[in-house]
Design a protein around this motif. Sequence first.
Motif, PDB file in Angstrom:
ATOM      1  N   MET A   1     -50.339  29.760  25.091  1.00  0.00           N
ATOM      2  CA  MET A   1     -50.875  28.430  25.271  1.00  0.00           C
ATOM      3  C   MET A   1     -51.859  28.411  26.446  1.00  0.00           C
ATOM      4  O   MET A   1     -52.933  27.842  26.320  1.00  0.00           O
ATOM      5  CB  MET A   1     -49.743  27.434  25.506  1.00  0.00           C
ATOM      6  CG  MET A   1     -50.227  26.029  25.719  1.00  0.00           C
ATOM      7  SD  MET A   1     -48.977  24.794  26.133  1.00  0.00           S
ATOM      8  CE  MET A   1     -47.576  25.287  25.225  1.00  0.00           C
ATOM      9  N   THR A   2     -51.460  29.002  27.563  1.00  0.00           N
ATOM     10  CA  THR A   2     -52.335  28.976  28.735  1.00  0.00           C
ATOM     11  C   THR A   2     -53.623  29.757  28.502  1.00  0.00           C
ATOM     12  O   THR A   2     -54.669  29.375  29.004  1.00  0.00           O
ATOM     13  CB  THR A   2     -51.595  29.500  29.981  1.00  0.00           C
ATOM     14  OG1 THR A   2     -51.128  30.829  29.731  1.00  0.00           O
ATOM     15  CG2 THR A   2     -50.436  28.600  30.356  1.00  0.00           C
TER      16      THR A   2
ATOM     17  N   ALA B   1     -59.504  29.423  27.677  1.00  0.00           N
ATOM     18  CA  ALA B   1     -60.697  29.648  26.861  1.00  0.00           C
ATOM     19  C   ALA B   1     -61.534  28.383  26.724  1.00  0.00           C
ATOM     20  O   ALA B   1     -62.741  28.452  26.493  1.00  0.00           O
ATOM     21  CB  ALA B   1     -60.300  30.174  25.487  1.00  0.00           C
ATOM     22  N   LEU B   2     -60.889  27.222  26.895  1.00  0.00           N
ATOM     23  CA  LEU B   2     -61.588  25.935  26.834  1.00  0.00           C
ATOM     24  C   LEU B   2     -62.099  25.492  28.200  1.00  0.00           C
ATOM     25  O   LEU B   2     -62.680  24.418  28.334  1.00  0.00           O
ATOM     26  CB  LEU B   2     -60.647  24.855  26.289  1.00  0.00           C
ATOM     27  CG  LEU B   2     -60.279  24.973  24.831  1.00  0.00           C
ATOM     28  CD1 LEU B   2     -59.122  24.031  24.501  1.00  0.00           C
ATOM     29  CD2 LEU B   2     -61.483  24.658  23.964  1.00  0.00           C
ATOM     30  N   GLY B   3     -61.833  26.294  29.229  1.00  0.00           N
ATOM     31  CA  GLY B   3     -62.213  25.910  30.580  1.00  0.00           C
ATOM     32  C   GLY B   3     -61.213  24.977  31.226  1.00  0.00           C
ATOM     33  O   GLY B   3     -61.526  24.264  32.178  1.00  0.00           O
TER      34      GLY B   3
ATOM     35  N   GLU C   1     -59.019  22.227  19.358  1.00  0.00           N
ATOM     36  CA  GLU C   1     -58.421  23.445  19.895  1.00  0.00           C
ATOM     37  C   GLU C   1     -57.398  23.117  20.982  1.00  0.00           C
ATOM     38  O   GLU C   1     -56.339  23.740  21.066  1.00  0.00           O
ATOM     39  CB  GLU C   1     -59.502  24.376  20.446  1.00  0.00           C
ATOM     40  CG  GLU C   1     -58.967  25.650  21.038  1.00  0.00           C
ATOM     41  CD  GLU C   1     -58.131  26.499  20.089  1.00  0.00           C
ATOM     42  OE1 GLU C   1     -57.229  27.211  20.576  1.00  0.00           O
ATOM     43  OE2 GLU C   1     -58.347  26.459  18.869  1.00  0.00           O
ATOM     44  N   LEU C   2     -57.694  22.117  21.804  1.00  0.00           N
ATOM     45  CA  LEU C   2     -56.742  21.687  22.832  1.00  0.00           C
ATOM     46  C   LEU C   2     -55.446  21.218  22.187  1.00  0.00           C
ATOM     47  O   LEU C   2     -54.350  21.628  22.595  1.00  0.00           O
ATOM     48  CB  LEU C   2     -57.354  20.570  23.686  1.00  0.00           C
ATOM     49  CG  LEU C   2     -56.443  19.968  24.746  1.00  0.00           C
ATOM     50  CD1 LEU C   2     -56.208  20.955  25.877  1.00  0.00           C
ATOM     51  CD2 LEU C   2     -57.026  18.681  25.279  1.00  0.00           C
TER      52      LEU C   2
END
Length: 83
Positions: free
Chosen positions: A1-2, A7-9, A38-39
């Motif tokens: 998860m992290t 990857a999304l910043g 994605e989040l």
Amino acid sequence: MTTRLAALGVASVVTRAKGWIRVNAHVPRPLTPEQWQELLAALALADSFGLVDSSADGRSVWAGVNEKTPAAVPAARGHGHQP
């Protein structure tokens, strides 16, 4: 998860307490619709999650994973049909 959040910043902080792993993260603004998808997909890996939207602090998300829930069983995390 992290890893998916990173990857999304979205930087996250992981803490453990009483059999739970908790992930807290500040969500940068703005995110594209694809980034929100994605989040949410990353948060869906948890047993529970939420979004806090505060005018003072911006948006943040949290997720909780029960250490006793078998991660290999999708239905155990609410992602399948349970009779």
